[in-house]
Structure formats: structure tokens, C-alpha cells
Scaffold this active site. Structure first.
Site, mmCIF file in Angstrom:
data_model
loop_
_atom_site.group_PDB
_atom_site.id
_atom_site.type_symbol
_atom_site.label_atom_id
_atom_site.label_comp_id
_atom_site.label_asym_id
_atom_site.label_seq_id
_atom_site.Cartn_x
_atom_site.Cartn_y
_atom_site.Cartn_z
ATOM 1 N N LYS A 24 6.507 -1.766 6.289
ATOM 2 C CA LYS A 24 5.428 -0.867 5.821
ATOM 3 C C LYS A 24 5.509 -0.641 4.314
ATOM 4 C CE LYS A 24 6.737 2.539 8.485
ATOM 5 N NZ LYS A 24 7.901 1.883 9.126
ATOM 6 N N ARG B 107 3.638 9.997 13.056
ATOM 7 C CA ARG B 107 4.729 9.425 13.846
ATOM 8 C C ARG B 107 4.839 10.088 15.209
ATOM 9 N NH1 ARG B 107 8.356 7.918 9.146
ATOM 10 N NH2 ARG B 107 9.413 6.016 9.749
ATOM 11 N N ARG C 169 18.578 -3.772 3.496
ATOM 12 C CA ARG C 169 17.574 -3.211 2.566
ATOM 13 C C ARG C 169 18.240 -2.531 1.374
ATOM 14 N NH1 ARG C 169 12.819 0.590 4.830
ATOM 15 N NH2 ARG C 169 14.481 1.880 5.691
#
Ligand code: ADP
Ligand code: AMP
Length: 215
Positions: A13, A89, A128
């Protein structure tokens, strides 16, 4: 253009949001980024958010809905539109967003849903790393900086890994998000807004698919 980008943690995202913002000039609103900024500044809301984020749990809806509502009410949103990343969410947040949009006279154009098999996400999240200066997102294997140790976007040299990307927290984050996301997708499917994108392709290929939808 008013957009949502959805997908499990690590689906891509943030990476695709960078692409969308660069090419379509919309305002990027990431609730995760807003919470991290509040945690860094040690505000009351930041301290509260941290107690949930550290455990891989969701911050309570009242708090999250409040910060989104405040941001959507600002003038630049009516002018340039928005890209909501990481919100809603929960189905309760989706309903709260529906109400906010009506109150603010805004309409959603599309919900981009990045689909990936959860099995690959631990790997995505543990690799990440993020530029401390501009927030650009990289991956040790799949998307390293062009020059080692230098951010492609801003040229700075300091990077960090998110504490909640450690495998122990990731498992709970994935469980929570898998459970909560199905009814949200269903809600937006009923409204005819969902555009699915295959998130296991290379980053550039995912961006091309996103571009085809937005164009
Ligand atoms: P999210 O915002 O959905 O949590 P990110 O955009 O931060 O996800 O991506 C998670 C990690 O996976 C990052 O390290 C990113 O560089 C990498 N990544 C994103 N998209 C892909 C992709 N299509 N293929 C491989 N790695 C990807
Ligand atoms: P993200 O950067 O989107 O991965 O979000 C990091 C963390 O912030 C999540 O694991 C949650 O704890 C919290 N968070 C972000 N967005 C929301 C949301 N819409 N509702 C509740 N908690 C959220």
C-alpha cells in the site's frame, strides 16, 4: 480523485501510494504514518496508539476515526482529493467513513485492493526499511536503494526498520487484519467500488495495473 488503498500489512500500500501521489497529485493520508508521527512527538494520542501498535493490535476506532475526520475536513482535500492508506481497517471504521464523506460532501471514486497470499508477508515486512528523512519505503531484496545507503528520493543516508515489523508482532498484525478486512471488502464490493490488483507481481507491474485503473 478520492481513493482508498487496501491490502494486508506488507501488501504494498505504501509503495503504491508513493507512485499514486507522484503521478496523480492526491493527498496521501496514512493512519499508520499519523500514529508514528504522534508517537515520535510523544503526544497523549501517540502514547495511547503505541500501547496497541507494539502488540500488533488495532488502535481503537474512536481515536482513529477522529484523526481521519480532522484530516479530511482540511481545505486541500476538497481541492486535490485524497488517498486513504490503512483506513478503514474495521467495518465500524468503514461505516464511520461513509458518514464523514456525506457530512463533508465528498465521494469515493475507487477502492484499490492489493491482493497477496499472507504467506509471503512476513518476508516482505522483515526486509522493509524506510528513509528517516522522507519516509520512502525499500526492501532489502525486492526493492533496494539504487546506491547502497542513499535514499533514491531525497539522497539522505539514514534508514530505520519498524519495531512492529519484527516476526513476533507481524503474526498478530496479520491475524487481526485478515479477520477484519473481509467485511470491508464486501461493503465496498456492494457499492461497486472495488478494483483488485495482483500484489505478488513486481512493483512496477503492480504500478502499471494501478495506473490502468486510475487512468
Ligand atoms: P504496506 O504499506 O501495505 O504495509 P509496503 O508498501 O510498505 O506495504 O511494502 C512492504 C514491503 O514490501 C516493503 O519493503 C516494500 O519495498 C516491499 N514491496 C512492496 N511491493 C512489493 C512487490 N510488489 N514485490 C516485492 N516487494 C514489494
Ligand atoms: P500501518 O503503517 O498501516 O501498517 O499501521 C501500523 C499500525 O498502526 C497498525 O498495526 C495498527 O496498530 C495502527 N493502525 C494504523 N491504521 C489503523 C486503523 N485504521 N485502525 C486501527 N489501527 C490502525
Amino acid at each position: 480523485m478520492n481513493l482508498l488503498i487496501m491490502g494486508l500489512p506488507g501488501a504494498g500500500k505504501g509503495t503504491q501510494s508513493e507512485f499514486i501521489v507522484k503521478n496523480y497529485n492526491v493527498n496521501h493520508i496514512s493512519t499508520g504514518d499519523m500514529f508514528r508521527a504522534a508517537m515520535k512527538n510523544e503526544t497523549e494520542m501517540g502514547k495511547l496508539a503505541q500501547s496497541f501498535i507494539d502488540k500488533g493490535e488495532l488502535v481503537p476506532d474512536e481515536v482513529t476515526n477522529g484523526i481521519v475526520k480532522e484530516r479530511l475536513a482540511q481545505d486541500d482535500i476538497k481541492e486535490a482529493g485524497f488517498l486513504l492508506d490503512g483506513y478503514p481497517r474495521t467495518i465500524e471504521q468503514a461505516h464511520a467513513l461513509d458518514t464523514m464523506l456525506v457530512e463533508l460532501g465528498l465521494k469515493l471514486n475507487a477502492v484499490i485492493n492489493i491482493e497477496v497470499n499472507p504467506d509471503i508477508l512476513v518476508n516482505r515486512l522483515s526486509g522493509r526499511y524506510i528513509c528517516r528523512n522522507c519516509g520512502a519505503t525499500y526492501h532489502k531484496i525486492y526493492n533496494p536503494t539504487k546506491v547502497e545507503g542513499t535514499c533514491d528520493v531525497c539522497g539522505e543516508h539514514e534508514f530505520y526498520q519498524r519495531p512492529d515489523d519484527q516476526p513476533a508482532t507481524v503474526k498478530n498484525r496479520l491475524d487481526v487484519n485478515i479477520k477484519e478486512s473481509a467485511p470491508i471488502i464486501e461493503h465496498y464490493t456492494t457499492l461497486g467500488l472495488v478494483k483488485n490488483v495482483g500484489g505478488e507481481q513486481d512493483i512496477d507491474k503492480v504500478s502499471q495495473d494501478v495506473k490502468a485503473i486510475l487512468d
